[in-house]
Design a protein around this motif. Structure first.
Motif, mmCIF file in Angstrom:
data_model
loop_
_atom_site.group_PDB
_atom_site.id
_atom_site.type_symbol
_atom_site.label_atom_id
_atom_site.label_comp_id
_atom_site.label_asym_id
_atom_site.label_seq_id
_atom_site.Cartn_x
_atom_site.Cartn_y
_atom_site.Cartn_z
ATOM 1 N N SER B 50 60.557 -15.266 -22.999
ATOM 2 C CA SER B 50 61.225 -13.978 -22.799
ATOM 3 C C SER B 50 62.646 -13.998 -23.381
ATOM 4 N N SER B 51 63.022 -12.907 -23.969
ATOM 5 C CA SER B 51 64.413 -12.714 -24.415
ATOM 6 C C SER B 51 65.184 -12.013 -23.303
ATOM 7 N N ALA B 53 68.941 -10.054 -22.522
ATOM 8 C CA ALA B 53 70.210 -9.512 -23.017
ATOM 9 C C ALA B 53 70.931 -8.864 -21.845
ATOM 10 N N ASP B 76 69.319 -18.781 -26.382
ATOM 11 C CA ASP B 76 67.883 -18.660 -26.587
ATOM 12 C C ASP B 76 67.214 -19.860 -25.945
ATOM 13 N N ARG B 119 68.660 -20.402 -17.446
ATOM 14 C CA ARG B 119 67.852 -19.182 -17.591
ATOM 15 C C ARG B 119 67.698 -18.431 -16.257
ATOM 16 N N LYS B 209 57.873 -7.741 -27.752
ATOM 17 C CA LYS B 209 58.452 -8.989 -28.259
ATOM 18 C C LYS B 209 59.644 -8.599 -29.129
ATOM 19 N N ASP B 211 63.544 -10.280 -30.606
ATOM 20 C CA ASP B 211 64.513 -11.385 -30.627
ATOM 21 C C ASP B 211 65.700 -11.045 -29.741
ATOM 22 N N ARG B 212 66.248 -12.073 -29.077
ATOM 23 C CA ARG B 212 67.347 -11.863 -28.150
ATOM 24 C C ARG B 212 68.505 -11.120 -28.816
ATOM 25 N N LEU B 215 67.634 -7.532 -29.214
ATOM 26 C CA LEU B 215 67.623 -6.871 -27.906
ATOM 27 C C LEU B 215 69.051 -6.604 -27.435
ATOM 28 N N GLN B 216 69.914 -7.616 -27.618
ATOM 29 C CA GLN B 216 71.309 -7.460 -27.210
ATOM 30 C C GLN B 216 71.968 -6.315 -27.977
ATOM 31 N N ALA B 245 65.163 -7.850 -19.890
ATOM 32 C CA ALA B 245 64.293 -8.968 -20.278
ATOM 33 C C ALA B 245 63.089 -8.441 -21.045
ATOM 34 N N LYS B 253 55.681 -6.881 -32.072
ATOM 35 C CA LYS B 253 57.047 -7.279 -32.338
ATOM 36 C C LYS B 253 57.893 -6.038 -32.618
#
Lengths: 409, 409
Positions: B50-51, B53, B76, B119, B209, B211-212, B215-216, B245, B253
């Motif tokens: 999980s990503s 942010a 990450d 985490r 899905k 990427d962190r 997402l951020q 999350a 993706k």
């Protein structure tokens, strides 16, 4: 309009005895601009050679009268000068009509009392967005002129009230080089009723002789630590005006170095500023916010302002709740430098929090007892530097909501 | 603590039906951190990969949990992740004890659910300045783990309430490349009672899905026009936290270019942000402040914020008073560019003022009728440029004073 039935519990016992200021005379009349059965226009006339200085609201939507005063306050002239003020109508946000009204009133005053229009300063306070019936003022000018009197300052203070619960005056007498110098001032603010606006108007008179540029420097500097250091609700009027006139008839010259004059002027300005807070809408507590140990004077002011304007801090004070957590919150949100673990908080002399937590010596009962006082001092030391600042405010109560939400015009 | 007897009049009829988000499970328990007889701790566990942010309060006095989350959110990791949240105690301004409590709780959660401490993200909300009895939380972790369930999100929303008058949830289901993606979130705020603090906590989950870093970027950008665009009373919590999350288990993706995902995430964030305003202390009106025609986006936000935070504007709305003069005042004081004679003001579709004065077509009765609505739109066009902004707030009522001044803990 809502009726203000009660005088603020923080009001002084009575209007102070103000001294005669040589070279200034006052008059007030019932012109019926909006209110009936009370004086609502005041005129002050200053002797030839008087210096006039002023500071004004920075609002981008300031009123026509403010813009006119600002254009005039930088001029020197050998003539006399006049202040003309009405309550009941702010002549703000009234488009081109507003400017025409200011022009009509100042021109008529100039003609009536024999000074140039460039030396007539006008203010208006009251309802906004309605055209000023300026002929109701101009038709009364002869009566005003005939009523001019050296001891008419209290009448003037009464005439400029809108929803103030008491008239505000302050004075100081000082001795400079063996001569007596008087400083006396009046103010109005800060009661507001929908759809009126909070307007603070302040007029201060002295018989000292002082060059306009020097007077302006004193006034601008002292304004920062007096009228700019008070807040009732963080809202800013479109009409705030402070004018100071020095007639020079006391026979003594004040220079920029005169600490006695500066100190006396400061005291009069601070006294009037405190009276405005004491008449804050719904106020039941007078609150001094002291910030020390800040990194810079600007930071100190930002923190003091964040605390003094915080609705959560002000409601806690209204509830006599020693809620230091809300002070921590206000410091945190202010945007100026602070370190959670270095700051300390005191209620009066009681150490409440330090080292990032409640002080070991602190007893909640002591805090609760302290908060029952009518005068409250909140002192925050940031532990970061040498700069300090002080601001004054009042609590936020049901009275504020009642005055501003429950009534309509 | 004061009892909140009534649900906000602006509350939704019921908690919404929220979808299962693949890879997230929830549990809530009664830990008795402060409250008795209700769930007060929630745990959310996210699947490996999980990503996460987040955005957090900018307060200089932010809490230990916020500082800990900030240090972790940029990492990450292939592992799972967990959110642990308690109500009743904010663990704010608690000195070194605060950090030790965060460490103890996050370590215990990590051990219990099998993810690295780095985490585990914790939040605390409630009374400040009191040490967090963190063992009351850690002793319940086994029960929490055993209670984890994919459909436990409403329980979680209930557990994080402090003085909220209703639990807050929102969701959106979208189709990306033929796959169903879910976004579901919960929030708490902004009821406060002395000596508690307004804390806004928001947790959003998606099975997309992403990427962190991407997402951020979405979260940071959308935060400005959602949670950073609401205000109840201009005060800022020491604990505000938004965590998002993304488990990746929907099998699709999401890239930075995905307008569908961004729009859906925006909608969920805005829905939750509006629910926080609708639970504003004492709120009886939901107010949208639209500013257009500003010189820059920053100016538009400054004006919107000045209007949305003005006590005089907010009390006028509480009093159903079409007091456009107070809006002129707020624009004037904001410090951003404005021209009195170019701005226009609308209440909903009703043109109220333009060209520096009340609009000729404006009828006060229409304005008064409009202000009786539960939802109010104030629209100011500055006439200076192309930038705009929107903020949301509520009115300022006796209820706010009652909640924050009349009661003590």
């Amino acid at each position: 309009m809502a009726k203000i039935e009660h005088v603020s519990p923080l009001a002084p016992a009575s209007f102070p005895e103000l001294p005669i200021v040589k070279g200034v005379s006052f008059a007030a009349v019932e012109a019926g601009v909006k209110y009936a059965g009370r004086k609502d226009v005041m005129l002050a006339v200053m002797a030839p050679g008087s210096s006039v200085a002023g500071v004004f609201t920075k609002s981008a939507t300031r009123s026509a009268a403010v813009l006119d005063c600002q254009s005039k306050v930088g001029n020197d002239a050998p003539s006399g000068a006049a202040f003309i003020v009405n309550s009941g109508n702010a002549n703000a946000f009234t488009g081109g009509n507003g400017e025409r009204s200011v022009q009509a009133v100042t021109q008529a005053v100039a003609d009536c009392v024999g000074v140039p229009t460039s030396r007539v300063f006008s203010s208006s306070t009251g309802v906004i967005g309605e055209p000023l019936p300026h002929e109701r003022i101009t038709v009364k000018l002869r009566e005003l002129r005939e009523g001019l009197s050296a001891d008419g300052i209290e009448q003037a203070a009464q005439a400029i009230r809108t929803t103030d619960t008491f008239a505000k005056g302050a004075s100081k007498t000082i001795d400079i080089d063996g001569q007596t110098v008087q400083i006396a001032g009046i103010a109005k603010g800060s009661g507001m009723i929908a759809p009126d606006m909070a307007t603070m108007l302040v007029y201060i008179f002295t018989d000292a002789k002082i060059d306009r540029v020097d007077l302006q420097a004193f006034v601008s500097e002292l304004n920062e630590v007096t009228f700019n250091a008070i807040t009732v609700d963080s809202d800013t009027s479109t009409s705030d005006t402070l004018l100071v006139a020095a007639t020079g008839l006391a026979g003594v010259k004040v220079t920029p170095e005169s600490k006695a004059f500066k100190s006396a002027l400061h005291d009069v300005m601070l006294d009037l500023a405190h009276q405005v807070v004491r008449d804050g809408e719904g106020a039941t507590k007078f609150v001094e916010v002291r910030v020390s140990g800040a990194k810079s004077p600007a930071d100190a002011r930002i923190h003091a302002s964040a605390i003094a304007n915080s609705p959560l801090v002000k409601t806690a004070i209204a509830g006599e709740d020693p809620n230091w957590g809300r002070i921590v919150m206000a410091i945190g949100k202010s945007g100026a430098a602070a370190d959670r673990d270095k700051l300390s908080i005191r209620f009066g002399e009681i150490l409440v929090a330090e080292n990032g937590w409640v002080a070991p010596s602190y007893n909640e009962d002591d805090g609760a007892t302290y908060m029952k006082n009518q005068g409250i001092v909140l002192h925050v030391d940031l532990g970061l530097g040498d700069s300090s600042d002080t601001m004054w405010t009042c609590d936020l109560t049901h009275g504020y909501i009642t005055i501003n939400a429950d009534y309509r015009s």
